[in-house]
Design an enzyme around this catalytic site. Structure first.
Site, PDB file in Angstrom:
ATOM      1  N   GLU A 117       4.636   3.122  13.080  1.00 31.37           N
ATOM      2  CA  GLU A 117       5.506   3.699  13.642  1.00 31.37           C
ATOM      3  C   GLU A 117       5.123   3.662  15.055  1.00 31.37           C
ATOM      4  O   GLU A 117       5.693   4.413  15.789  1.00 31.37           O
ATOM      5  CB  GLU A 117       5.845   5.244  13.288  1.00 31.37           C
ATOM      6  CG  GLU A 117       6.037   5.592  11.787  1.00 31.37           C
ATOM      7  CD  GLU A 117       7.487   4.556  11.358  1.00 31.37           C
ATOM      8  OE1 GLU A 117       8.051   4.138  12.370  1.00 31.37           O
ATOM      9  OE2 GLU A 117       7.662   4.845  10.324  1.00 31.37           O
ATOM     10  N   HIS A 140       4.686  12.781  14.434  1.00 32.58           N
ATOM     11  CA  HIS A 140       5.606  12.544  13.287  1.00 32.58           C
ATOM     12  C   HIS A 140       5.313  12.907  12.266  1.00 32.58           C
ATOM     13  O   HIS A 140       4.236  12.808  11.670  1.00 32.58           O
ATOM     14  CB  HIS A 140       5.839  10.886  13.326  1.00 32.58           C
ATOM     15  CG  HIS A 140       6.663  10.594  12.097  1.00 32.58           C
ATOM     16  ND1 HIS A 140       7.914  11.005  12.033  1.00 32.58           N
ATOM     17  CD2 HIS A 140       6.459  10.010  11.109  1.00 32.58           C
ATOM     18  CE1 HIS A 140       8.376  10.457  10.826  1.00 32.58           C
ATOM     19  NE2 HIS A 140       7.456   9.746  10.246  1.00 32.58           N
ATOM     20  N   GLU A 170      14.541  32.424  17.401  1.00 35.21           N
ATOM     21  CA  GLU A 170      13.484  31.802  18.290  1.00 35.21           C
ATOM     22  C   GLU A 170      13.929  30.454  18.570  1.00 35.21           C
ATOM     23  O   GLU A 170      13.557  29.621  19.406  1.00 35.21           O
ATOM     24  CB  GLU A 170      12.260  31.642  17.352  1.00 35.21           C
ATOM     25  CG  GLU A 170      11.628  32.936  16.968  1.00 35.21           C
ATOM     26  CD  GLU A 170      11.361  33.787  18.163  1.00 35.21           C
ATOM     27  OE1 GLU A 170      10.635  33.269  19.206  1.00 35.21           O
ATOM     28  OE2 GLU A 170      12.051  34.989  18.117  1.00 35.21           O
ATOM     29  N   HIS A 211      14.349  11.337   6.198  1.00 32.40           N
ATOM     30  CA  HIS A 211      12.962  10.862   6.325  1.00 32.40           C
ATOM     31  C   HIS A 211      11.790  11.864   7.135  1.00 32.40           C
ATOM     32  O   HIS A 211      10.731  12.286   6.598  1.00 32.40           O
ATOM     33  CB  HIS A 211      12.864   9.591   7.512  1.00 32.40           C
ATOM     34  CG  HIS A 211      11.409   8.831   7.461  1.00 32.40           C
ATOM     35  ND1 HIS A 211      11.259   7.592   7.455  1.00 32.40           N
ATOM     36  CD2 HIS A 211      10.216   9.407   7.828  1.00 32.40           C
ATOM     37  CE1 HIS A 211       9.886   7.404   7.823  1.00 32.40           C
ATOM     38  NE2 HIS A 211       9.187   8.555   8.043  1.00 32.40           N
TER      39      HIS A 211
HETATM   40  P1  13P Z   1       1.994   4.921   8.595  1.00 27.51           P
HETATM   41  O1  13P Z   1       1.116   5.033   7.424  1.00 27.51           O
HETATM   42  O2  13P Z   1       2.282   3.485   9.036  1.00 27.51           O
HETATM   43  O3  13P Z   1       1.455   5.684   9.942  1.00 27.51           O
HETATM   44  O4  13P Z   1       3.526   5.437   8.174  1.00 27.51           O
HETATM   45  C1  13P Z   1       3.485   6.628   7.515  1.00 27.51           C
HETATM   46  C2  13P Z   1       5.039   7.077   8.061  1.00 27.51           C
HETATM   47  O5  13P Z   1       5.205   8.304   7.997  1.00 27.51           O
HETATM   48  C3  13P Z   1       6.068   6.086   8.260  1.00 27.51           C
HETATM   49  O6  13P Z   1       7.196   6.805   8.671  1.00 27.51           O
HETATM   50 ZN    ZN Z   2       7.428   8.824   8.374  1.00 31.96          ZN
END
Ligand code: 13P
Ligand code: ZN
Length: 272
Positions: A117, A140, A170, A211
């Site tokens: 990512e 992320h 909050e 996701h």
């Molecule tokens: P990576 O292992 O490449 O960091 O991917 C994990 C992930 O969260 C994909 O969205």
């Molecule tokens: Zn991810």
């Protein structure tokens, strides 16, 4: 020279990834973090740049990100393993001056490279730095209830933000600029990177439907705190779904915004 493995940067990333793993957000290799480190801090650990290898980015880095150093979680690596073996699971890179290559200075032993990512990370760094030169972290992760909430609502950031604000007092205080929402897209691509970065122009939080979520901040604490507040709110929302009789009145949200002098995302709450 000090040992980078013992730096606060490595220890902050090791500690937060273990914490996130224990929240149940980062199954297997789920989640990734990139941490921009200033050159004056780098020089405490590396007298001069010495590269272990070069890694092609596969996209062109924005000029604002070039010649800068980033500590980045490795692709396929597990958050739960970073603390016990940071040198395998993390890498410190410098983006070169033409924006096509990352020079590896430390880590990724055994042949690793940056998260898949990384386009979304570096493009988000670029947009957040333009808004706030103090931004340092892009995070992320896959928080369970945030993903549930995204699956239950239309992909509409006005509705998503309003629902969060009306569930937990909050929420408006922590993210008055609202949450950017992307539909389900193919992850690990330049396209999702560009779409995420576009939202990062006006939000520190962006959800990827079905996701997970991205958070941005001046520190690990800020990025984590934003995500943690969305997730806590999503838990409350999902546990009360179709049962809640008390939601936060618009007047309370407006009152909180006035009290804290916040600039609220427009179009969410109608000022009467
Ligand atoms: P990576 O292992 O490449 O960091 O991917 C994990 C992930 O969260 C994909 O969205
Ligand atoms: Zn991810």
């Amino acid at each position: 020279m000090k040992d980078f493995k013992k730096s606060r940067f490595v220890s902050e990333v090791s500690d937060i990834t273990m914490n996130m793993y224990h929240q149940g957000w980062d199954e297997r290799n789920g989640g990734n973090i990139s941490y921009l480190i200033d050159e004056e801090d780098i020089r405490k650990y590396f007298r001069k740049d010495k590269y272990i290898k070069d890694i092609e980015l596969g996209f062109t880095a924005d000029p604002i990100c070039r010649n800068k150093y980033y500590l980045v979680t490795g692709t396929g690596k597990y958050f739960k393993n970073i603390k016990k073996d940071p040198l395998t699971n993390l890498g410190l890179i410098k983006i070169d001056s033409n924006g096509h290559t990352a020079h590896l200075l430390w880590g990724y032993i055994g042949g690793g490279k940056m998260t898949s990512e990384f386009p979304a990370h570096l493009m988000s760094h670029a947009e957040r730095l333009k808004v706030n030169p103090k931004n340092r972290v892009i995070m992320h992760t896959h928080p369970t209830y945030t993903i549930c909430m995204g699956a239950c609502l239309p992909t509409d950031e006005i509705l998503f933000t309003r629902t969060l604000w009306k569930t937990n007092t909050e929420a408006v205080v922590v993210f008055p600029e609202g949450v950017g929402v992307l539909p389900c897209m193919i992850c690990g691509t330049e396209e999702i990177g560009r779409a995420t970065a576009e939202k990062m122009k006006s939000h520190r939080l962006v959800t990827w439907t079905n996701h997970g979520i991205y958070g941005a901040g001046e520190s690990i604490d800020e990025a984590f705190g934003l995500i943690e507040t969305v997730e806590k709110t999503a838990i409350i929302y999902m546990l009360t779904l179709d049962h809640a009789v008390n939601v936060i009145p618009d007047e309370v949200i407006i009152g909180l915004a006035k009290l804290w002098n916040l600039k609220m995302m427009p179009g969410i709450i109608e000022e009467k």
